[in-house]
Enzyme design. Structure first.
Site, PDB file in Angstrom:
ATOM      1  N   THR A 119      45.638  37.968  41.050  1.00 48.07           N
ATOM      2  CA  THR A 119      44.479  37.600  40.036  1.00 48.07           C
ATOM      3  C   THR A 119      44.640  36.112  39.953  1.00 48.07           C
ATOM      4  OG1 THR A 119      44.877  39.744  38.846  1.00 48.07           O
ATOM      5  CG2 THR A 119      43.684  37.575  37.789  1.00 48.07           C
ATOM      6  N   GLU A 121      48.954  40.821  29.741  1.00 46.08           N
ATOM      7  CA  GLU A 121      48.411  40.209  30.881  1.00 46.08           C
ATOM      8  C   GLU A 121      48.580  38.674  31.274  1.00 46.08           C
ATOM      9  OE1 GLU A 121      47.003  42.400  32.569  1.00 46.08           O
ATOM     10  OE2 GLU A 121      44.536  42.340  32.320  1.00 46.08           O
TER      11      GLU A 121
HETATM   12  N1  HSE Z   1      38.244  38.834  34.476  1.00 46.81           N
HETATM   13  C1  HSE Z   1      39.529  38.522  35.207  1.00 46.81           C
HETATM   14  C2  HSE Z   1      39.243  38.078  36.673  1.00 46.81           C
HETATM   15  C3  HSE Z   1      39.773  40.118  35.557  1.00 46.81           C
HETATM   16  O1  HSE Z   1      38.110  38.322  37.140  1.00 46.81           O
HETATM   17  O2  HSE Z   1      39.847  37.164  36.870  1.00 46.81           O
HETATM   18  C4  HSE Z   1      41.143  40.195  36.470  1.00 46.81           C
HETATM   19  O3  HSE Z   1      41.510  41.420  36.599  1.00 46.81           O
END
Ligand code: HSE
Length: 298
Positions: free
Chosen positions: A180, A129
């Site tokens: 993201t 990640e």
């Molecule tokens: N918790 C993370 C976000 C998940 O919301 O940025 C990304 O898939």
């Protein structure tokens, strides 16, 4: 040479009430990673199926980075060929990089006769990640590896929570990409005290609702005061889909991970089909290009 193969599912991170800490695993949708010793002293990515934009460079691909970290931890010097089969789109908000990272960690663990614990697999997959979006968040990799609903207390403590009986999820992916890293960059770094208090109350009552199988409390708790106010503007038709879902007995509606996918949780298969038809009719009438996925949660 023997090949070791693992599948990890798509996931819905955040679940409205648990930004960066809650996640839920879908079934049947996900990525597969296969690894085969190659008798060389370096790893190669030999094939990526359905992932045209993903890197073959082993220092940049989440799967190879995860495997390399695992090899380093046990001084394993053998080279591996890695094949990745993507089951859904990157940038969809359904945990694409984490499904690959988790599958890579599980495939390598299989090759090593399951010597790593689930928590270790989550920690290694978190490194994938970090490569994919710049932050090692665990809310997708935890459910991808543990299944069901998970809560990440911290790096060293991941809890598996009970799942409501008869819970189904609908995920709608309108085919736009939201990175993201960008979706995180638009969030405020400070949250007002009033919202923090409400969010704490909601996560507490959410967890309680799972242990007591209380659908009403679950539904009342599923409120997102952190990400939705900022991210929902990036998602076309968000308000309309939310209204359709909540008017038709959905127990929750929100942004899946960092979007653009949205999710809807419902009690029972009939409700699921009813809401799916209504949202799809709405999107079809507007000529929106989308994919929808349904899954039982267990
Ligand atoms: N918790 C993370 C976000 C998940 O919301 O940025 C990304 O898939």
């Amino acid at each position: 040479m023997k090949t070791f193969k693992a599948f990890a599912p798509a996931t819905i991170a955040n679940l409205n009430v648990g930004f960066d800490i809650l996640g839920l695993a879908l079934q049947n949708i996900g990525d597969t990673v296969e690894i085969t010793p190659n008798q060389l002293n370096y790893n190669r990515i030999t094939e990526i199926v359905n992932g045209a934009n993903l890197p073959f460079d082993v220092s940049k691909n989440s799967c190879s980075v995860v495997i390399q970290k695992m090899q380093e931890s046990i001084n394993d010097l053998q080279g591996l060929d890695i094949k990745i089969t993507k089951g859904f789109a990157s940038g969809s908000g359904m945990g694409s990089s984490s499904a690959s990272s988790a599958a890579a960690a599980m495939a390598y663990n299989l090759m090593q006769n399951n010597r790593f614990s689930k928590l270790e697999l989550i920690q290694f997959a978190g490194e994938g990640e970090r490569i994919a979006c710049g932050a090692a968040h665990f809310d997708n990799v935890a459910p991808a590896i543990m299944k069901g609903i998970t809560l990440v207390k911290d790096y060293n403590c991941v809890l598996k929570l009970p799942v409501l009986e008869d819970l189904f999820a609908l995920v709608i992916f309108q085919q736009i990409e939201i990175k993201t890293a960008y979706s995180r960059s638009i969030l405020p770094q400070n949250i007002p005290l009033k919202d923090t208090v409400s969010q704490m109350a909601n996560i507490g009552s959410f967890v309680s609702s799972l242990y007591t199988n209380d659908y009403k409390l679950f539904s009342k708790s599923m409120i997102d005061l952190i990400a939705e106010p900022h991210r929902s503007n990036l998602i076309p038709n968000f308000k309309e889909m939310k209204a359709i879902a909540l008017q038709n007995e959905a127990i929750a509606f929100g942004i899946s991970g960092s979007g653009p996918s949205v999710f809807c949780l419902v009690k029972g298969k009939n409700s699921l089909e009813n809401i799916q038809i209504k949202i799809e009719n709405y999107l079809n009438n507007k000529n929106v290009v989308y994919e929808s996925y349904t899954s039982k949660i267990e």
